[in-house]
Design an enzyme around this catalytic site. Structure first.
Site, PDB file in Angstrom:
ATOM      1  N   VAL A 199     -11.795  -4.145  41.613  1.00 33.29           N
ATOM      2  CA  VAL A 199     -11.662  -2.601  40.371  1.00 33.29           C
ATOM      3  C   VAL A 199     -13.640  -3.007  40.351  1.00 33.29           C
ATOM      4  CG1 VAL A 199     -12.348  -2.978  38.145  1.00 33.29           C
ATOM      5  CG2 VAL A 199     -10.040  -3.631  38.551  1.00 33.29           C
TER       6      VAL A 199
ATOM      7  N   ASP B  69       3.501  -7.419  31.333  1.00 29.33           N
ATOM      8  CA  ASP B  69       2.793  -8.299  32.242  1.00 29.33           C
ATOM      9  C   ASP B  69       1.339  -9.043  31.475  1.00 29.33           C
ATOM     10  OD1 ASP B  69       1.941  -9.410  34.473  1.00 29.33           O
ATOM     11  OD2 ASP B  69       0.873  -7.413  34.923  1.00 29.33           O
TER      12      ASP B  69
ATOM     13  N   ILE C 148     -16.320  -5.871  39.843  1.00 24.62           N
ATOM     14  CA  ILE C 148     -15.953  -6.848  38.346  1.00 24.62           C
ATOM     15  C   ILE C 148     -14.943  -7.456  38.084  1.00 24.62           C
ATOM     16  CG2 ILE C 148     -17.991  -5.374  37.283  1.00 24.62           C
ATOM     17  CD1 ILE C 148     -15.699  -3.899  36.285  1.00 24.62           C
TER      18      ILE C 148
ATOM     19  N   LYS D  33     -10.606   1.040  39.366  1.00 26.65           N
ATOM     20  CA  LYS D  33      -9.950   0.565  40.035  1.00 26.65           C
ATOM     21  C   LYS D  33      -9.123   0.498  41.123  1.00 26.65           C
ATOM     22  CE  LYS D  33      -6.283  -1.776  37.362  1.00 26.65           C
ATOM     23  NZ  LYS D  33      -5.489  -1.702  36.988  1.00 26.65           N
TER      24      LYS D  33
ATOM     25  N   GLY E  89      -3.474  -8.021  42.120  1.00 27.38           N
ATOM     26  CA  GLY E  89      -2.755  -6.742  42.409  1.00 27.38           C
ATOM     27  C   GLY E  89      -3.260  -6.345  43.239  1.00 27.38           C
ATOM     28  N   PHE E  90      -3.614  -4.625  42.304  1.00 34.30           N
ATOM     29  CA  PHE E  90      -3.841  -3.653  42.808  1.00 34.30           C
ATOM     30  C   PHE E  90      -5.117  -3.357  43.967  1.00 34.30           C
ATOM     31  CE2 PHE E  90      -5.341   0.876  42.719  1.00 34.30           C
ATOM     32  CZ  PHE E  90      -3.768   1.131  42.456  1.00 34.30           C
ATOM     33  N   GLY E  91      -5.881  -4.395  43.232  1.00 34.90           N
ATOM     34  CA  GLY E  91      -6.549  -4.012  44.131  1.00 34.90           C
ATOM     35  C   GLY E  91      -8.453  -3.996  43.820  1.00 34.90           C
TER      36      GLY E  91
END
Length: 831
Positions: A504, A614, A496, A518, A500-502
């Site tokens: 989801v 952020d 979905i 996530k 930047g982390f990966g």
């Protein structure tokens, strides 16, 4: 001397000068090696020596030469790709350095299959004594990696370290001296403003070297053997630019560039703003480059005014991302009024936070100046980080094998005992895990580490074995098998979102609870630190306007975070780009109010403020009722101590939302979140991206563009077209004033999130309720100045909140009710 003799002397001197320029730089150290070759190889006017040359020494476990079975014709250096040396184990090249100083290291790679070695499967690190050049490197096509290092000793060592169960290879390489004047300490910075200090000790990697407006330039046509590529593939809007070429006009003068900085074929061509002599043209020419986030970059601009027919005829602005780095630039003036003089300017970026770097040129705003702008060439060089590394995933390699040997001896000595203990522990854990997976998760998660001080090691794929200890009250671990089950084994059709982390994933636990999962990307720059911060922060927070952390998983070298599922996705997705139905003005106000409540709680709910760092529309999520919740706390940081005004820290955040004061001074306060939230307010109002380089120059940056209309009192001219005629003027005015205050240049002039929350509530009241005779109805300055009439709204605010969220939910989980919040906002002693 006679006149004729003088003429002959001047002519001879001119010929000698021209010959000197043509012959170029003569490097003291000049190692060119064709790896795996048994004979010398000539490429252009350069000779690469055979691999068995005595000009270098190689220490390697095996001597494996490889020769391609097919002819390689993939580049102009194809002869160098016919052979390779296989390095099946840690190997070290050693070079004697005759002249310490800056040297180029160029490594040539082309993977082909040789016997049992498929070079496209190779994975390895490359380092010098002081720097990591590459880590976990692999390649599928021909590539030349160019690095620039400052050698301070009499030798240079280049070490190749294969990854576990892999090997390294190399087709050819160069170790070559470069002129000391090529890289100096003269680069400017715009974060903070001034000169960058320490460039001489930096290791650099050439990421891009571009010839604007011209063709490819091969090494044989460059005095330092460089390759320059055309700029067309980097242009965002090709119609905005046109090319020009006047190579014969280029002049190299004192105080400017030299042929070693860039050849005249770079300075003699340019990409120019395609204004077509239209005096009203007002747009930027923009190039986009892919970069690794988390590094600073040396950006070198090459200018030569080959356009103007006279002096003082060309003025333009230069940008990196949304930051102007040179205003009203006239290249000729910088070279003491020399038309068509070659010039270069160096700038060092701030620490990059995303994988795109934009470079733009655009017309000056000076009066009576024709709109035009040019760029002749561009170089982008990555600078090593604080660990001396040029690799995102690298940790410094140890050059001491003795430590490994000691570790091996200790391991052999105690290995038997440890093995028995571990076997018993693993057996018990496996039994317990299987039992937990069958029973469910609501009361069976295992703490990351127990309070007795034991630690848990996150796998080396993310942290290179970094150990992180977290107290047992910092969340609970969900078994990996349960996460797999919840996401249908990470079904790609369940994705979905990607950040930047990966990725989801949407998922559901076995009790039916919907979750958002996530999953960390091992190549992501946002790794262990952000993972730990997210767990630490969200495990402390319980507030209806902050996304709840349900659990995490760190098995099998994974970093996975599990949150409550937010049915309606991100606020950004409802504003533009996703095709979702448009939000009404009331819905937008209520979403902004919810997000402001969440941020206000972060700033005031604990002894020390928590700064999100952020804040953006993509990090404001909406549930099935469109209630807003702030998400993504990976960059969050606790605020200053009571006796401090700020936290000094490296700049992190998202461009377009970043507080310019924090960017300049690297001093973080809660007011940095307030600035970012102000950008979000304009984003909500205008329903467009905060940075859009495809728009005309004055519209690229949303905050700057919207502030111009706000200050003119004409904000209604730029609102989302779907809102036209549906927003009460007083409500819009109050909303615009609030956003304007948030975007004040200096943090001390910005309101607190409590003030922002109050004013957004008031904007909602102005949209929904008409108060007869309100003396403040046409106010232009509500923030920080509340009249007695405003106090009478406190009962209205509470009733509206109760109606909206239900009587039982008026009190936040933080324990602060709306009535208490408003009483503190209204009373002077509470502010």
């Amino acid at each position: 001397m006679s006149d004729s003799g003088l003429k002959i002397f001047v002519f001879a001197l001119s010929i000698l000068s021209l010959a000197w320029l043509c012959c170029g730089f003569n490097p003291v150290d000049n190692y060119l090696i064709d790896c795996g070759s048994i004979s010398d190889t000539t490429v252009g006017d350069r000779v690469f020596l055979a691999d068995n040359s005595t000009s270098n020494t190689l220490s390697t476990p095996k001597n494996i030469f490889a020769k391609s079975s097919t002819s390689v014709t993939s580049s102009d250096d194809s002869l160098l790709y016919q052979t390779a040396r296989i390095l099946d184990g840690t190997s070290k090249y050693s070079f004697s350095i005759q002249q310490p100083g800056r040297h180029w290291i160029r490594l040539y790679f082309y993977p082909f299959v040789h016997d049992s070695y498929n070079m496209s499967k190779a994975n390895f690190d490359v380092s010098t004594q002081d720097h990591v050049l590459m880590s976990n490197f692999s390649v599928n096509s021909n590539v030349v990696k160019e690095f620039s290092v400052n050698v301070t000793s009499s030798s240079l060592e280049i070490t190749f370290t294969p990854s576990s169960n892999s090997f390294a290879f190399l087709n050819a390489f160069e170790v070559v001296s470069v002129p000391d004047t090529l890289i100096t300490d003269g680069a400017s910075t715009f974060n903070p403003l001034g000169k960058f200090q320490g460039m001489l000790s930096q290791a650099l990697e050439t990421i891009f070297r571009v010839n604007m407006g011209g063709p490819t330039i091969l090494p044989e046509n460059d005095t330092l053997g460089r390759t320059w590529v055309p700029d067309q593939s980097f242009l965002i809007n090709k119609n905005s630019a046109t090319n020009i070429s006047r190579i014969s006009a280029v002049k190299y003068v004192d105080g400017g560039a030299t042929p070693n900085i860039a050849p005249n074929t770079v300075y003699g061509t340019a990409t120019m703003m395609n204004s077509a002599d239209n005096p009203s043209s007002n747009f930027n020419v923009t190039w986009q480059f892919n970069v690794d986030p988390g590094f600073q970059y040396l950006v070198r601009f090459h200018f030569c005014d080959i356009v103007s027919k006279g002096l003082n005829d060309l003025y333009f602005d230069v940008y990196i991302d949304s930051w102007i780095v040179s205003n009203d630039l006239d290249p000729s003036v910088l070279l003491f009024n020399t038309l068509a003089g070659a010039l270069y300017l160096d700038f060092v970026t701030a620490l990059t936070v995303n994988n795109k770097l934009l470079v733009s040129i655009g017309p000056s705003s000076l009066p009576n100046v024709s709109p035009n702008a040019i760029l002749n060439g561009l170089e982008i060089m990555k600078m090593n980080n604080s660990l001396g590394s040029l690799s995102r995933s690298a940790s410094l390699l140890s050059d001491s094998s003795s430590k490994k040997n000691v570790g091996m001896i200790v391991g052999l000595t105690f290995g038997a005992v440890i093995a028995v203990v571990l076997a018993a522990i693993i057996f018990m854990l496996c039994r317990k895990r299987k039992k937990l997976a069958r029973q469910g998760y609501s009361k069976t998660w295992i703490p990351l580490s127990i309070s007795g001080g034991h630690s848990h090691t996150v796998g080396s794929k993310y942290s290179n074995g970094t150990t992180v200890s977290v107290d047992s009250n910092l969340g609970y671990r969900i078994p990996f098998v349960a996460v797999q089950e919840a996401t249908n084994n990470f079904d790609e059709s369940w994705v979905i979102g990607i950040g930047g982390f990966g990725k989801v994933y949407k998922g559901a636990l076995n009790d039916g609870t919907k979750v958002a999962v996530k999953r960390g990307n091992p190549r992501s720059q946002q790794g262990l630190a952000e993972f730990q911060t997210e767990i630490e922060m969200l495990s402390q927070f319980r507030h209806r306007h902050l996304v709840s952390l349900i659990g995490y998983c760190d098995e099998k070298n994974e970093m996975i975070l599990i949150y409550e599922y937010m049915e309606n996705g991100t606020l950004k997705g409802h504003l533009y780009g996703s095709g979702r139905p448009s939000l009404s003005w009331k819905e937008r106000l209520e979403i902004c109010i919810g997000a402001a409540r969440g941020l206000h709680y972060l700033h005031t709910g604990y002894a020390k403020a928590v700064i999100h760092r952020d804040v953006k529309s993509a990090n404001i999520l909406l549930d099935e009722n469109l209630m807003a919740k702030v998400a993504d706390f990976g960059l969050s940081k606790t605020g200053p101590e009571i006796d401090q005004t700020h936290v000094s820290t490296a700049v992190k955040g998202s461009f377009g939302y970043l507080d310019p004061e924090y960017f300049r001074r690297q001093q973080l306060t809660e007011k940095s979140d307030v600035y970012s939230f102000g950008v979000v307010l304009f984003e909500v109002l205008c329903a467009r991206p905060v940075i859009d380089p495809t728009l005309p120059r004055e519209m690229v940056n949303l905050a700057e563009w919207a502030m111009k209309w706000q200050k003119k009192g004409q904000l209604e001219q730029i609102i989302d077209p779907t809102l036209v005629g549906k927003v009460r003027p007083d409500s819009l005015r109050k909303f615009g004033e609030t956003a304007e205050k948030c975007l004040a240049d200096f943090g001390v002039d910005r309101p607190s999130m409590g003030d922002v929350l109050w004013n957004l509530e008031y904007a909602l009241q102005l949209q929904e309720v008409v108060v007869p005779g309100d003396p403040e109805e046409n106010s232009t300055n509500m923030i920080g100045e509340l009249s007695p009439q405003i106090n009478n709204f406190s009962h209205v605010d509470i009733s509206v909140s109760t109606a909206q969220f239900g009587a039982s939910s008026v009190d936040d989980l933080s324990g602060a009710s709306m009535s208490k919040v408003f009483s503190q906002l209204v009373k002077s002693e509470g502010r």
